[in-house]
Design a protein around this motif. Sequence first.
Motif, PDB file in Angstrom:
ATOM      1  N   LEU A 130       0.837  -1.207   0.000  1.00  0.00           N
ATOM      2  CA  LEU A 130       0.000   0.000   0.000  1.00  0.00           C
ATOM      3  C   LEU A 130       0.870   1.255   0.000  1.00  0.00           C
ATOM      4  N   PHE A 131       1.916   1.256   0.818  1.00  0.00           N
ATOM      5  CA  PHE A 131       2.804   2.419   0.842  1.00  0.00           C
ATOM      6  C   PHE A 131       3.481   2.596  -0.514  1.00  0.00           C
ATOM      7  N   SER A 132       3.931   1.505  -1.115  1.00  0.00           N
ATOM      8  CA  SER A 132       4.637   1.590  -2.389  1.00  0.00           C
ATOM      9  C   SER A 132       3.737   2.109  -3.497  1.00  0.00           C
ATOM     10  N   ILE A 133       2.466   1.717  -3.478  1.00  0.00           N
ATOM     11  CA  ILE A 133       1.506   2.266  -4.439  1.00  0.00           C
ATOM     12  C   ILE A 133       1.328   3.765  -4.204  1.00  0.00           C
ATOM     13  N   ALA A 134       1.070   4.139  -2.952  1.00  0.00           N
ATOM     14  CA  ALA A 134       0.794   5.542  -2.624  1.00  0.00           C
ATOM     15  C   ALA A 134       2.003   6.431  -2.904  1.00  0.00           C
ATOM     16  N   TYR A 135       3.210   5.946  -2.607  1.00  0.00           N
ATOM     17  CA  TYR A 135       4.395   6.774  -2.838  1.00  0.00           C
ATOM     18  C   TYR A 135       4.599   7.021  -4.326  1.00  0.00           C
ATOM     19  N   ARG A 136       4.430   6.006  -5.141  1.00  0.00           N
ATOM     20  CA  ARG A 136       4.588   6.197  -6.581  1.00  0.00           C
ATOM     21  C   ARG A 136       3.477   7.079  -7.147  1.00  0.00           C
ATOM     22  N   MET A 137       2.336   7.066  -6.522  1.00  0.00           N
ATOM     23  CA  MET A 137       1.247   7.949  -6.932  1.00  0.00           C
ATOM     24  C   MET A 137       1.529   9.396  -6.554  1.00  0.00           C
ATOM     25  N   LEU A 138       2.110   9.616  -5.382  1.00  0.00           N
ATOM     26  CA  LEU A 138       2.184  10.964  -4.808  1.00  0.00           C
ATOM     27  C   LEU A 138       3.583  11.573  -4.799  1.00  0.00           C
ATOM     28  N   GLY A 139       4.620  10.753  -4.839  1.00  0.00           N
ATOM     29  CA  GLY A 139       5.977  11.270  -4.782  1.00  0.00           C
ATOM     30  C   GLY A 139       6.313  11.921  -3.452  1.00  0.00           C
ATOM     31  N   SER A 140       5.579  11.564  -2.428  1.00  0.00           N
ATOM     32  CA  SER A 140       5.763  12.160  -1.102  1.00  0.00           C
ATOM     33  C   SER A 140       5.655  11.078  -0.047  1.00  0.00           C
ATOM     34  N   VAL A 141       6.682  10.948   0.771  1.00  0.00           N
ATOM     35  CA  VAL A 141       6.661   9.954   1.844  1.00  0.00           C
ATOM     36  C   VAL A 141       5.579  10.288   2.854  1.00  0.00           C
ATOM     37  N   SER A 142       5.512  11.561   3.270  1.00  0.00           N
ATOM     38  CA  SER A 142       4.539  11.955   4.292  1.00  0.00           C
ATOM     39  C   SER A 142       3.111  11.780   3.792  1.00  0.00           C
TER      40      SER A 142
END
Length: 307
Positions: free
Chosen positions: A14-26
């Motif tokens: 889930l984090f890996s999907i969201a990070y690639r979507m958003l380019g933001s760790v936070s």
Amino acid sequence: MDKTEEFVELRPLLFSIAYRMLGSVSEAEDAVQETWLRYDATAVRPVSAKAFLSTTVTRISIDVLRSARVRREAYVGPWLPEPLLDDPYEDPARAAELADSLSIAALLLLERLSPLERSVFVLREVFAFDFEDVAAAVGRTQAACRQLLVRARRHMEDGRPRFEADREERDELARRFFDAMAQGDLEGLQSLLSADVQLVGDGGGRAPQLPRAVAGAENVARLLAAAHLPMARTGITCTPCRINGQPGALFRDRDGNVLRTFALDVLDGQVHMIRSVINPDKLTHLGPVADAWAVDREVRQARRRPV
């Protein structure tokens, strides 16, 4: 397996999907946390926890991405993704492919896509979701998702990043690069840079930053070599590491606080791009952050001291 165990098991994905979507760790971490809250609040257990959680984090990320685009239009200077040291989602069979999709160059290409194109591309091309699950995640038909993917692939192919195929060769060149930088070796640095190399910095108006990108092997080498003496005098350290799956380094002040990151694009035995993030808001997930303005003043004073 209860809900908590299911979520913990799927959290890296889930984090890996969201990070690639958003380019933001936070923002990715916030999206994952919101996904958990929605999952925990569901009265009826879904048939597939992976499908439910992936759909939820994707839809949250799409909403965040739409609002983030407005903020990025007002961003001060070049915008770069928040640097990531380690991707928590591990798939040894696709390690190289996943690393390339995580690179800053790839994330900047994803910025060209619409939120729907980006989500379809990430789910299908990066994580190999079937079209049925992709369609469910973005709320479109499978036919529409196929069209979105065609457009996304076209945009990505126009500027798809190329990297040195051999990871060990990339790492060895990066080691030589940072050694030359630490020694102030102008000729050594210049020999490792492509003729059209660029150095781009992201301070976001929150830290000292270059007014514009520095281009050309001689200009970049001179800038980096000149940093050797002030860095030594002010106790700044440079630790090579992987940044977004590519060779890079983490810079710290004399107290061990994070000052900036460097990420290198390496191709054909040369460094083609150097991307530096010094905006403190983008570094907090890496540890305590240095006062970049104070360090900059100290560096300027160090430059004025006689050798």
